[in-house]
Design a protein around this motif. Structure first.
Motif, PDB file in Angstrom:
ATOM      1  N   UNK A   1      13.088  30.774  26.091  1.00 58.51           N
ATOM      2  CA  UNK A   1      13.883  31.983  26.314  1.00 58.51           C
ATOM      3  C   UNK A   1      13.556  33.010  25.232  1.00 58.51           C
ATOM      4  N   UNK A   2      13.425  34.271  25.643  1.00 57.96           N
ATOM      5  CA  UNK A   2      13.127  35.324  24.681  1.00 57.96           C
ATOM      6  C   UNK A   2      14.300  35.593  23.749  1.00 57.96           C
ATOM      7  N   UNK A   3      15.513  35.363  24.238  1.00 57.64           N
ATOM      8  CA  UNK A   3      16.685  35.716  23.428  1.00 57.64           C
ATOM      9  C   UNK A   3      16.943  34.720  22.307  1.00 57.64           C
TER      10      UNK A   3
ATOM     11  N   UNK B   1      14.467  26.169  24.856  1.00 60.93           N
ATOM     12  CA  UNK B   1      13.721  25.801  26.051  1.00 60.93           C
ATOM     13  C   UNK B   1      14.411  26.336  27.301  1.00 60.93           C
ATOM     14  N   UNK B   2      13.597  26.786  28.234  1.00 60.08           N
ATOM     15  CA  UNK B   2      14.141  27.316  29.477  1.00 60.08           C
ATOM     16  C   UNK B   2      14.605  26.240  30.436  1.00 60.08           C
ATOM     17  N   UNK B   3      14.060  25.057  30.297  1.00 53.69           N
ATOM     18  CA  UNK B   3      14.381  23.983  31.232  1.00 53.69           C
ATOM     19  C   UNK B   3      15.871  23.661  31.161  1.00 53.69           C
ATOM     20  N   UNK B   4      16.521  23.626  32.318  1.00 55.48           N
ATOM     21  CA  UNK B   4      17.950  23.327  32.396  1.00 55.48           C
ATOM     22  C   UNK B   4      18.205  21.907  32.868  1.00 55.48           C
TER      23      UNK B   4
ATOM     24  N   UNK C   1      14.080  28.437  37.026  1.00 53.32           N
ATOM     25  CA  UNK C   1      14.111  29.193  35.774  1.00 53.32           C
ATOM     26  C   UNK C   1      12.724  29.611  35.313  1.00 53.32           C
ATOM     27  N   UNK C   2      11.690  29.305  36.099  1.00 56.00           N
ATOM     28  CA  UNK C   2      10.302  29.561  35.681  1.00 56.00           C
ATOM     29  C   UNK C   2      10.031  28.963  34.313  1.00 56.00           C
TER      30      UNK C   2
END
Length: 206
Positions: free
Chosen positions: A86-88, A92-95, A145-146
């Motif tokens: 995540x940029x913020x 990790x983006x994976x949920x 979530x790409x």
């Protein structure tokens, strides 16, 4: 001659057939040697040598000096996976939804999750066995979530199988996140740039 008469006429003697003049196979060593020399030094040999010499003397050589030089690949090339952050928050983006694990037809994705103190699902272990992966792209296509995409790194040779399941190698490093160089993809099914100009209408009659 009608078609029916052509198929009914089984006499093939008048249709231009000719016998091939095949010489007898030599039995003596000298005869075998002469036959080898006759077949070797024919005009086709020198034609082949001339083609090879002509291509060698050309200046526009198409040979790629690998690995110093590499051929460009398309933006949707399905190579070794990349796990995004995540940029913020750089997390990790994976949920942990498990869709990639369920849709994997080669059964090479393994995921373990747990519930953290905030009652949210957390991914504790994630691995992709690249030795079994067929790079079909289904995991990147279903990811909501790409978080997982396919990158351009296709050199995944190793002497040990453990190197094919390292999650840290696929995850975007933090220094790239700070530099803002993480590549973003619209998805595996996204079209390449300037594709709208290339689309042609299907010639349908209705």
């Amino acid at each position: 001659m009608k078609i029916e008469e052509q198929f009914n006429n089984r006499n093939v003697s008048d249709n231009g057939y000719f016998m091939v003049d095949i010489a007898d196979y030599p039995t003596t060593p000298w005869g075998k040697f002469k036959r080898v020399m006759q077949r070797t030094f024919r005009g086709e040999l020198f034609v082949g040598l001339w083609v090879v010499m002509r291509e060698m003397l050309r200046f526009n050589i198409h040979t790629v000096q690998y690995p110093e030089e590499k051929m460009p690949i398309g933006p949707r090339y399905r190579a070794v996976h990349k796990m995004k952050r995540l940029w913020e928050s750089d997390t990790e983006r994976c949920i942990g939804c498990g869709l990639c694990e369920k849709i994997c037809i080669s059964n090479c994705i393994r995921m373990e999750t747990k519930i953290d103190e905030n009652s949210r699902k957390e991914v504790t272990e994630y691995s992709i066995n690249l030795g079994r992966c067929i790079f079909c792209g289904y995991c990147a296509e279903v990811c909501p979530e790409l978080a997982i995409t396919h990158g351009g790194e296709y050199e995944n040779a190793s002497e040990q199988r453990e190197h094919f399941v390292l999650y840290e190698d696929m995850l975007t490093p933090l220094d790239k996140m700070k530099a803002g160089t993480q590549e973003e993809f619209e998805g595996f099914g996204a079209i390449t740039p300037h594709e709208d100009e290339r689309v042609k209408k299907t010639p349908l009659a209705y």
